[in-house]
Design a protein around this motif. Structure first.
Motif, short mmCIF file in Angstrom:
data_model
loop_
_atom_site.label_atom_id
_atom_site.label_comp_id
_atom_site.label_asym_id
_atom_site.label_seq_id
_atom_site.Cartn_x
_atom_site.Cartn_y
_atom_site.Cartn_z
N LEU A 47 0.83 -1.21 0.00
CA LEU A 47 0.00 0.00 0.00
C LEU A 47 0.86 1.25 0.00
O LEU A 47 0.41 2.32 -0.42
N VAL A 48 2.06 1.17 0.52
CA VAL A 48 2.98 2.30 0.44
C VAL A 48 4.33 1.76 -0.05
O VAL A 48 4.57 0.55 -0.03
N ARG A 49 5.16 2.68 -0.49
CA ARG A 49 6.47 2.26 -0.97
C ARG A 49 7.53 2.99 -0.17
O ARG A 49 7.38 4.16 0.15
N ARG A 50 8.55 2.28 0.15
CA ARG A 50 9.65 2.85 0.90
C ARG A 50 10.77 3.19 -0.06
O ARG A 50 11.15 2.39 -0.89
N ILE A 51 11.30 4.40 0.04
CA ILE A 51 12.44 4.76 -0.78
C ILE A 51 13.51 5.31 0.14
O ILE A 51 13.22 5.87 1.20
#
Lengths: 137, 137
Positions: free
Chosen positions: B59-63
């Motif tokens: 649901l979210v992306r980590r960068i």
DNA sequence: CCTGCTTTCTTGAATCAGTCAAGATTGTGT
DNA sequence: ACACAATCTTGACTGATTCAAGAAAGCAGG
């Protein structure tokens, strides 16, 4: 080589540079270990400092894939990128399919002055690929 | 939305998801701050855990650009990349020039099973560009 | 609506890469 | 060889992230 970029030639720096050449994509601890085979009593601080100076001078490059420690490589100046294994974290070099300056032109640069495009491929290395894990349900 | 991926619906998770939508590319501290406007007593631990779960669920992306803290964004599923300012660290989205799956095919995949190509453009944002710093020598 | 089980949250401490600082040492140009 | 300045050693510290144990809350079935 060090003189070429205006740096003093010290034992730790030579050893660090050698270590980075010998161990591409090694993390800092590995480099410290390698350096200590030459000079057993180097402080980690000297290694950290050498790496920072060498990076600033452009003799080595620092890469840090998400979730990994900092890694260093001596291949600089050419245009190459990296594949990172999601499982074991191994890093390897790849040249880009597009040629010399892949994707360097973003479709919309948002007003930024872009000087580098870094490409990281994520996947599984041959050793970690789930070849023998078909479907367990 | 949370139920859609099989997660329990808890106050912290809803607040974290909302915060990530409201603050694209925010680091963890910023997200904690935003979440605490809804629920003043959330523990940082709950936020860290929610972020990890939401990331795992897609649901979210980590960068995490080199040298930066972890940042999160809610734009997932499409193929977009990032520009990072070397000076202030600001991150913005860009769509790739090449189209839908830019550079996804490395020239030599070294035996890796590649599932994602992440492109990071490095440069200076319009606010940090040295427009008024010609040559001081 | 209520019960019970399991997941998730709170609290508080711990880890670990990387950085900071002060004083000793070493490299370089003369 | 000398003197100055950069670099290294030692040791402490920071700060993001993680670990662990117990308390609280969500969810499924009655």
């Amino acid at each position: 080589m060090l003189r070429g970029v205006g740096l003093r030639v010290t034992r730790p720096r030579v050893a660090v540079l050698t270590a980075v050449y010998a161990h591409p994509h090694a993390d800092t601890d590995t480099i410290i270990g390698a350096v200590r085979e030459d000079i057993p009593e180097v402080s980690h601080q000297a290694v950290y400092d050498s790496l920072r100076v060498l990076t600033a001078a452009g003799l080595v490059r620092r890469i840090q894939p998400s979730g990994s420690l900092a890694r260093y490589e001596a291949r600089v100046g050419d245009n190459h990128h990296h594949v990172v294994c999601r499982s074991c974290g191994m890093v390897e070099d790849v040249d880009c399919a597009v040629g010399e300056a892949p994707c360097l032109i973003a479709s919309d640069d948002r007003g930024y002055t872009i000087d580098e495009a870094e490409v990281t491929y994520w996947g599984l290395c041959s050793g970690c690929s789930p070849l023998e894990v078909p479907d367990h349900t």
